[in-house]
Design a protein around this motif. Sequence first.
Motif, PDB file in Angstrom:
ATOM      1  N   ALA A 142     -54.152  -4.862  -1.606  1.00 58.01           N
ATOM      2  CA  ALA A 142     -52.924  -5.420  -0.747  1.00 58.01           C
ATOM      3  C   ALA A 142     -51.668  -5.344  -1.554  1.00 58.01           C
ATOM      4  N   HIS A 143     -50.556  -4.831  -0.953  1.00 57.30           N
ATOM      5  CA  HIS A 143     -49.506  -4.640  -1.800  1.00 57.30           C
ATOM      6  C   HIS A 143     -48.254  -5.377  -0.920  1.00 57.30           C
ATOM      7  N   LEU A 144     -47.005  -5.648  -1.814  1.00 59.73           N
ATOM      8  CA  LEU A 144     -45.969  -6.081  -1.262  1.00 59.73           C
ATOM      9  C   LEU A 144     -44.705  -5.052  -1.541  1.00 59.73           C
ATOM     10  N   ALA A 145     -43.940  -4.741  -0.485  1.00 63.02           N
ATOM     11  CA  ALA A 145     -42.844  -3.670  -0.621  1.00 63.02           C
ATOM     12  C   ALA A 145     -41.702  -4.205   0.157  1.00 63.02           C
ATOM     13  N   VAL A 146     -40.491  -3.534  -0.383  1.00 69.19           N
ATOM     14  CA  VAL A 146     -39.171  -3.633   0.213  1.00 69.19           C
ATOM     15  C   VAL A 146     -38.623  -2.390   0.431  1.00 69.19           C
ATOM     16  N   LEU A 147     -37.785  -2.331   1.424  1.00 66.53           N
ATOM     17  CA  LEU A 147     -37.118  -1.098   1.777  1.00 66.53           C
ATOM     18  C   LEU A 147     -36.024  -0.968   0.664  1.00 66.53           C
ATOM     19  N   HIS A 148     -35.806   0.273   0.356  1.00 68.54           N
ATOM     20  CA  HIS A 148     -34.796   0.502  -0.928  1.00 68.54           C
ATOM     21  C   HIS A 148     -34.049   2.129  -0.350  1.00 68.54           C
ATOM     22  N   GLY A 149     -33.115   1.884   0.517  1.00 65.18           N
ATOM     23  CA  GLY A 149     -32.649   3.109   1.158  1.00 65.18           C
ATOM     24  C   GLY A 149     -33.542   3.579   2.195  1.00 65.18           C
ATOM     25  N   ARG A 150     -33.992   5.030   1.917  1.00 64.39           N
ATOM     26  CA  ARG A 150     -35.058   5.674   2.727  1.00 64.39           C
ATOM     27  C   ARG A 150     -36.419   5.456   2.348  1.00 64.39           C
ATOM     28  N   ASP A 151     -36.459   4.751   1.203  1.00 63.51           N
ATOM     29  CA  ASP A 151     -37.771   4.527   0.471  1.00 63.51           C
ATOM     30  C   ASP A 151     -38.145   3.133   0.808  1.00 63.51           C
ATOM     31  N   VAL A 152     -39.569   2.931   0.486  1.00 64.75           N
ATOM     32  CA  VAL A 152     -40.118   1.702   0.178  1.00 64.75           C
ATOM     33  C   VAL A 152     -40.506   1.607  -1.226  1.00 64.75           C
ATOM     34  N   LEU A 153     -40.131   0.439  -1.859  1.00 66.05           N
ATOM     35  CA  LEU A 153     -40.337  -0.032  -3.311  1.00 66.05           C
ATOM     36  C   LEU A 153     -41.451  -0.972  -3.402  1.00 66.05           C
ATOM     37  N   TYR A 154     -42.563  -0.719  -4.138  1.00 67.87           N
ATOM     38  CA  TYR A 154     -43.642  -1.740  -4.215  1.00 67.87           C
ATOM     39  C   TYR A 154     -43.462  -2.713  -5.401  1.00 67.87           C
TER      40      TYR A 154
ATOM     41  N   LEU B 135     -38.979  -0.527   9.379  1.00 63.30           N
ATOM     42  CA  LEU B 135     -38.016   0.434   9.803  1.00 63.30           C
ATOM     43  C   LEU B 135     -38.009  -0.144  11.346  1.00 63.30           C
ATOM     44  N   ALA B 136     -39.279  -0.439  11.937  1.00 59.44           N
ATOM     45  CA  ALA B 136     -39.176  -0.720  13.325  1.00 59.44           C
ATOM     46  C   ALA B 136     -38.253  -1.917  13.631  1.00 59.44           C
ATOM     47  N   MET B 137     -37.813  -2.719  12.579  1.00 56.95           N
ATOM     48  CA  MET B 137     -37.252  -4.091  12.890  1.00 56.95           C
ATOM     49  C   MET B 137     -35.691  -3.724  12.717  1.00 56.95           C
TER      50      MET B 137
ATOM     51  N   VAL C 177     -41.782  -8.985   6.844  1.00 59.81           N
ATOM     52  CA  VAL C 177     -41.355 -10.165   6.754  1.00 59.81           C
ATOM     53  C   VAL C 177     -40.199 -10.124   7.243  1.00 59.81           C
ATOM     54  N   ALA C 178     -39.414 -10.951   8.012  1.00 60.07           N
ATOM     55  CA  ALA C 178     -38.144 -10.952   8.331  1.00 60.07           C
ATOM     56  C   ALA C 178     -37.224 -11.966   7.774  1.00 60.07           C
ATOM     57  N   GLU C 179     -36.054 -11.715   7.457  1.00 63.45           N
ATOM     58  CA  GLU C 179     -34.923 -12.749   6.964  1.00 63.45           C
ATOM     59  C   GLU C 179     -34.785 -13.637   8.155  1.00 63.45           C
ATOM     60  N   ARG C 180     -34.013 -14.625   8.052  1.00 66.57           N
ATOM     61  CA  ARG C 180     -33.453 -15.417   9.124  1.00 66.57           C
ATOM     62  C   ARG C 180     -32.599 -14.501  10.159  1.00 66.57           C
ATOM     63  N   SER C 181     -31.871 -13.464   9.484  1.00 68.65           N
ATOM     64  CA  SER C 181     -30.924 -12.888  10.380  1.00 68.65           C
ATOM     65  C   SER C 181     -31.700 -11.725  11.243  1.00 68.65           C
ATOM     66  N   GLY C 182     -32.864 -11.683  10.833  1.00 72.23           N
ATOM     67  CA  GLY C 182     -33.708 -10.839  11.704  1.00 72.23           C
ATOM     68  C   GLY C 182     -34.061  -9.390  11.167  1.00 72.23           C
ATOM     69  N   TRP C 183     -33.486  -9.127   9.986  1.00 67.43           N
ATOM     70  CA  TRP C 183     -33.549  -7.892   9.022  1.00 67.43           C
ATOM     71  C   TRP C 183     -34.890  -8.045   8.372  1.00 67.43           C
ATOM     72  N   PRO C 184     -35.475  -7.033   8.169  1.00 64.70           N
ATOM     73  CA  PRO C 184     -36.787  -7.086   7.186  1.00 64.70           C
ATOM     74  C   PRO C 184     -36.491  -7.265   5.723  1.00 64.70           C
ATOM     75  N   GLU C 185     -37.249  -8.250   5.239  1.00 63.31           N
ATOM     76  CA  GLU C 185     -36.882  -8.579   3.953  1.00 63.31           C
ATOM     77  C   GLU C 185     -38.217  -7.894   2.959  1.00 63.31           C
ATOM     78  N   ALA C 186     -39.389  -7.680   3.554  1.00 64.63           N
ATOM     79  CA  ALA C 186     -40.460  -7.249   2.921  1.00 64.63           C
ATOM     80  C   ALA C 186     -41.605  -6.830   3.928  1.00 64.63           C
TER      81      ALA C 186
ATOM     82  N   GLY D  22     -38.431 -18.260   9.075  1.00 61.67           N
ATOM     83  CA  GLY D  22     -39.267 -18.729  10.070  1.00 61.67           C
ATOM     84  C   GLY D  22     -40.378 -17.921  10.345  1.00 61.67           C
ATOM     85  N   PRO D  23     -41.707 -18.330  10.929  1.00 65.57           N
ATOM     86  CA  PRO D  23     -42.584 -17.237  10.998  1.00 65.57           C
ATOM     87  C   PRO D  23     -42.602 -16.127  11.902  1.00 65.57           C
ATOM     88  N   GLN D  24     -43.210 -15.094  11.681  1.00 62.74           N
ATOM     89  CA  GLN D  24     -42.962 -13.655  12.627  1.00 62.74           C
ATOM     90  C   GLN D  24     -43.571 -13.830  13.960  1.00 62.74           C
TER      91      GLN D  24
END
Length: 276
Positions: free
Chosen positions: A118-130, A162-164, A224-233, A270-272
């Motif tokens: 398993a891994h955790l990643a975030v968006l970094h521009g057009r890439d994902v950063l692990y 990206l889907a979020m 995982v979404a932020e409160r604003s609805g944008w993806p955090e990870a 909050g939960p997704q």
Amino acid sequence: MCNTPTGHSRQIDPRRELAGAAPAAVQVLDVLRFLAGQRGPVAAAVIARDLQLPRSSVYQHLRALQHLGYVVHLREERRYALGIAAFELSSGYLRQEPLARIGAHLLASLVDRLGENAHLAVLHGRDVLYLVEERAPHRPALVTDVGVRLPSHLTASGRAMLAMLPEAQLRALFPDDASLAERGERGPHTVSELRSVLDEVRRLGYGFEDGEVTEGIASVAVAVAERSGWPEAAVTVSFPSDAIPPARRPALATRIREFSDELARRLGAGPQSAPD
């Protein structure tokens, strides 16, 4: 929404309660959050319009933020951008690494339960950063090591995030077919193909890929979404393609969502929700 035993339901909106107690503070934070989500400086009128705030209030908040160094006024362009104080805040967040710290504990528990990497990643521009990787015993090492970046449109975690994104942000990231990095014959090669993939991700409620990053390895991811609805990870589980057949992957996504919900809660969101 959770129903009470009597059949009535009531969902508390923390933001509304805060806005009632400290409306100016909430508006100031909304302005900062809005500026942080833009690709460049923006006009005060745009901030007022998109946040549905009075222009007079927006100018008042911007003056205060400018005085404290959180906002810079670009007079020639008549636009506003984040200042050095905002950068210092983000640097402090990175130093404390709450996302990686909390995520590491949760990923270890997830790997123990599933027996898969398993891994955790975030968006970094057009890439994902692990940020975090937890390896299961007797499972092959992956290319998704900590610090590695991969094209977001090819990965399960990237697709889940990206889907979020709002349509405008997605267009900004992928304005044309040339913006999609080539990686052999795998993955979507056109913006139209990417949109079809993301439509399917939204329908299912999780990101997925099978052999598009590493041959013989499949992945399922939940954002995982932020409160604003944008993806955090995104929390992702990767496994040999033949270990978990496609028919069992929705159930896997449900189990991953339990952990992404917990991560969201610990980060203050909050939960997704799974799609209907």
